[in-house]
Design a protein around this motif. Structure first.
Motif, short mmCIF file in Angstrom:
data_model
loop_
_atom_site.label_atom_id
_atom_site.label_comp_id
_atom_site.label_asym_id
_atom_site.label_seq_id
_atom_site.Cartn_x
_atom_site.Cartn_y
_atom_site.Cartn_z
N ASP A 29 0.80 -1.22 0.00
CA ASP A 29 0.00 0.00 0.00
C ASP A 29 0.84 1.27 0.00
O ASP A 29 0.31 2.38 0.15
CB ASP A 29 -0.94 0.00 1.21
CG ASP A 29 -2.03 -1.06 1.09
OD1 ASP A 29 -2.22 -1.57 -0.02
OD2 ASP A 29 -2.65 -1.40 2.12
N GLY A 30 2.15 1.12 -0.12
CA GLY A 30 3.03 2.28 -0.27
C GLY A 30 3.26 3.09 0.98
O GLY A 30 3.69 4.25 0.91
N MET A 31 3.02 2.53 2.16
CA MET A 31 3.23 3.28 3.40
C MET A 31 4.70 3.32 3.81
O MET A 31 5.13 4.26 4.48
CB MET A 31 2.37 2.67 4.52
CG MET A 31 0.88 2.86 4.31
SD MET A 31 -0.11 2.19 5.68
CE MET A 31 0.00 0.43 5.34
N LEU A 32 5.47 2.31 3.42
CA LEU A 32 6.90 2.27 3.69
C LEU A 32 7.64 1.88 2.42
O LEU A 32 7.16 1.04 1.64
CB LEU A 32 7.23 1.26 4.79
CG LEU A 32 6.73 1.56 6.22
CD1 LEU A 32 7.05 0.38 7.13
CD2 LEU A 32 7.34 2.85 6.76
N ASP A 33 8.83 2.47 2.21
CA ASP A 33 9.62 2.07 1.05
C ASP A 33 10.40 0.80 1.38
O ASP A 33 10.42 0.34 2.53
CB ASP A 33 10.54 3.20 0.59
CG ASP A 33 11.54 3.63 1.66
OD1 ASP A 33 11.90 2.81 2.53
OD2 ASP A 33 11.96 4.81 1.64
N ASN A 34 11.07 0.26 0.40
CA ASN A 34 11.73 -1.03 0.58
C ASN A 34 12.86 -0.96 1.60
O ASN A 34 13.07 -1.91 2.36
CB ASN A 34 12.27 -1.52 -0.76
CG ASN A 34 12.72 -2.98 -0.69
OD1 ASN A 34 11.92 -3.87 -0.45
ND2 ASN A 34 14.02 -3.21 -0.86
N THR A 35 13.56 0.17 1.63
CA THR A 35 14.65 0.31 2.60
C THR A 35 14.12 0.27 4.03
O THR A 35 14.66 -0.43 4.90
CB THR A 35 15.41 1.63 2.37
OG1 THR A 35 15.97 1.63 1.06
CG2 THR A 35 16.54 1.79 3.40
N ALA A 36 13.04 1.00 4.27
CA ALA A 36 12.44 1.01 5.61
C ALA A 36 11.94 -0.38 5.99
O ALA A 36 12.09 -0.82 7.14
CB ALA A 36 11.30 2.02 5.66
#
Length: 293
Positions: free
Chosen positions: A178-185
């Motif tokens: 859902d795009g709340m966190l990016d992959n790094t996070a």
């Protein structure tokens, strides 16, 4: 009139049949065979007279003894029902602690609970109640909604994310999808969560990545899982510091849970089984956890 050929050794006449020089003797039937046949016929006639036997259109011969297997079965079922009602009444009236303290009553709980569990719960939780991916292990003592008798009984009654108006409701957000966190996070918070149940780290991630993941966790996850990661039975959030994982505790599985989210489902059993049976199931699964190694 023909002369009967007799065997010179036994004196018995022959039947006239011969196979490769071997002649068949015409000997009398042994008396034991006659006794068996006569006895069988006599017993059959006596049984026909004494017991229900012959169909007569819409009815049948009842026999002199008046035996009725259907009535016998009905009597046994009634006796079993009356015996069951005695301890079932106690199950309904007594509290959980009193039942658990009574060995004789718990014996009935185990016997009946085993059948109830097999009929209603084993399809998801397994015949040994050890669960599987997405289905909780009921003997590991890791309870999402609490492991007290009252809490377990309530979970069975209303279900989880079920159609019951009082259903327990819980959902792990899809932080990545859902795009709340990016992959790094997500990668960082996975490293931190993994470190909670693997304090040694096993060299899989750097201290910097774990520290960064802790910050992500504090900003997004503590509302459900708590500041210490030990979860919250009020909202069904699992303890992330133990070694009990519903969807897998390796880093790849944790990543999938964070990225895609999770939403379990358990049906409500309120209208499927009685209160007494739900009480028995509660005691049964708690007893499994108590006696498990």
């Amino acid at each position: 009139m023909g002369v009967i050929e007799r065997d010179p050794y036994t004196g018995h006449g022959t039947t006239g049949h011969e196979w490769n020089g071997i002649k068949e003797l015409n000997t009398a039937v042994p008396w034991l065979i006659w006794a068996f046949l006569i006895g069988s016929v006599a017993f059959s006639i006596l049984w026909w007279i004494l017991m229900p036997a012959w169909p007569l259109g819409t009815t049948y011969t009842k026999g002199l003894l008046g035996d009725d297997v259907r009535k016998d079965v009905a009597a046994h079922l009634q006796a079993a029902k009356e015996e069951r009602s005695v301890w079932m009444n106690r199950i309904e009236k007594e509290d959980f602690a009193a039942i658990q303290a009574d060995p004789a009553l718990m014996k009935d709980v185990r016997e009946t609970g085993h059948a109830l569990f097999g009929d209603n719960c084993a399809a998801c939780h397994g015949v040994k109640a050890t669960g599987g991916p997405g289905f909780p292990d009921l003997i590991d003592k890791a309870w999402l909604w609490g492991g007290t008798p009252d809490a377990v009984f309530q979970t069975i009654r209303v279900g989880i994310n079920s159609e019951h108006p009082d259903s327990r409701a819980a959902q792990m957000p899809a932080w990545g999808k859902d795009g709340m966190l990016d992959n790094t996070a997500i990668t960082n918070v996975v490293a931190y969560v993994y470190s909670l149940s693997h304090p040694g780290g096993e060299g899989k991630t750097s201290a910097e990545q774990v520290a960064a993941g802790k910050k992500v966790f504090e900003d997004n996850c503590v509302a459900c899982h708590g500041t210490d990661g030990k979860g919250n039975t009020e909202v069904g959030a699992p303890d992330l510091t133990d070694d009990f994982w519903l969807y897998g505790g390796d880093e790849a599985s944790i990543y999938n849970s964070v990225y895609d989210g999770r939403q379990g489902h358990m049906p409500t059993w309120e209208n499927r089984i009685s209160d007494a049976d739900r009480k028995i199931l509660t005691l049964y699964v708690l007893d499994l956890g108590r006696v498990s190694p």
